[in-house]
Write a protein that holds these residues in place. Structure first.
Motif, PDB file in Angstrom:
ATOM      1  N   GLN A   1       0.839  -1.185   0.000  1.00 19.24           N
ATOM      2  CA  GLN A   1       0.000   0.000   0.000  1.00 19.24           C
ATOM      3  C   GLN A   1       0.878   1.240   0.000  1.00 19.24           C
TER       4      GLN A   1
ATOM      5  N   ARG B   1      -6.643  10.037  -8.866  1.00 19.22           N
ATOM      6  CA  ARG B   1      -6.014   8.714  -8.961  1.00 19.22           C
ATOM      7  C   ARG B   1      -6.032   8.249 -10.400  1.00 19.22           C
TER       8      ARG B   1
ATOM      9  N   VAL C   1      -3.676   5.350   0.722  1.00 21.16           N
ATOM     10  CA  VAL C   1      -4.002   6.055  -0.516  1.00 21.16           C
ATOM     11  C   VAL C   1      -4.459   5.029  -1.550  1.00 21.16           C
ATOM     12  N   TYR C   2      -3.657   3.963  -1.745  1.00 19.48           N
ATOM     13  CA  TYR C   2      -4.075   2.852  -2.601  1.00 19.48           C
ATOM     14  C   TYR C   2      -3.335   1.584  -2.210  1.00 19.48           C
ATOM     15  N   ARG C   3      -3.919   0.456  -2.606  1.00 18.74           N
ATOM     16  CA  ARG C   3      -3.320  -0.867  -2.397  1.00 18.74           C
ATOM     17  C   ARG C   3      -2.975  -1.467  -3.746  1.00 18.74           C
ATOM     18  N   CYS C   4      -1.990  -2.331  -3.745  1.00 21.84           N
ATOM     19  CA  CYS C   4      -1.706  -3.101  -4.953  1.00 21.84           C
ATOM     20  C   CYS C   4      -1.398  -4.537  -4.568  1.00 21.84           C
TER      21      CYS C   4
ATOM     22  N   VAL D   1      -0.182   8.082  -8.629  1.00 22.25           N
ATOM     23  CA  VAL D   1      -1.217   8.847  -7.941  1.00 22.25           C
ATOM     24  C   VAL D   1      -0.732  10.283  -7.763  1.00 22.25           C
TER      25      VAL D   1
ATOM     26  N   SER E   1       1.890   1.657 -10.467  1.00 26.81           N
ATOM     27  CA  SER E   1       0.779   2.534 -10.124  1.00 26.81           C
ATOM     28  C   SER E   1       1.281   3.960  -9.986  1.00 26.81           C
TER      29      SER E   1
END
Length: 132
Positions: free
Chosen positions: A65, A131, A73-76, A86, A84
């Motif tokens: 993350q 995003r 903010v985001y997960r992968c 952002v 990714s």
């Protein structure tokens, strides 16, 4: 303000919530990135762009993350490789890092995994997070 840092060695025994320490710094204009902590700390307020390209080790599923001041903010999640990007509004002193989402035995290095960020626009404001 800009930085790019790579992971030189495979990491082992990563704990949940542990920052990835991208230890090979290519660029660190403004000295905002710390390879010792694995954290970018905003030297000025503004809109920043962050990108990650991450390599799993030996075809294992990995879960990471990107966090801003400790908040998701985001997960992968992936097998092999993922990337990714952002855009985030940061205030002076805000911190951004890539963390392990769960414990694992290994994570790929060999300069395949990279964490990058740069200042898109200086200044304070209430811009919305975008995003991609």
């Amino acid at each position: 303000m800009a930085f790019s840092a790579l992971l030189s060695n495979h990491l082992t025994s990563l704990g949940t919530g542990q920052n990835l320490l991208f230890d090979t710094v290519i660029t660190n204009v403004g000295n905002g990135y710390s390879p010792i902590q694995g954290t970018f700390t905003a030297p000025v307020a503004g809109m920043y762009v962050f990108s990650t390209t991450l390599l799993s080790h030996a075809n294992h599923n990995d879960h990471f993350q990107l966090v801003h001041n400790g908040n998701l903010v985001y997960r992968c999640t992936w097998v092999d490789t993922t990337g990714s990007s952002v855009t985030i509004q940061l205030q002076l002193g805000d911190a951004v890092s890539v963390q392990k989402l769960e414990s694992t035995k290994q994570f790929g290095g060999d300069l395949y995994s990279i964490f990058t960020g740069y200042l898109l626009k200086a200044g304070e404001g209430d811009e919305t997070v975008i995003r991609k």
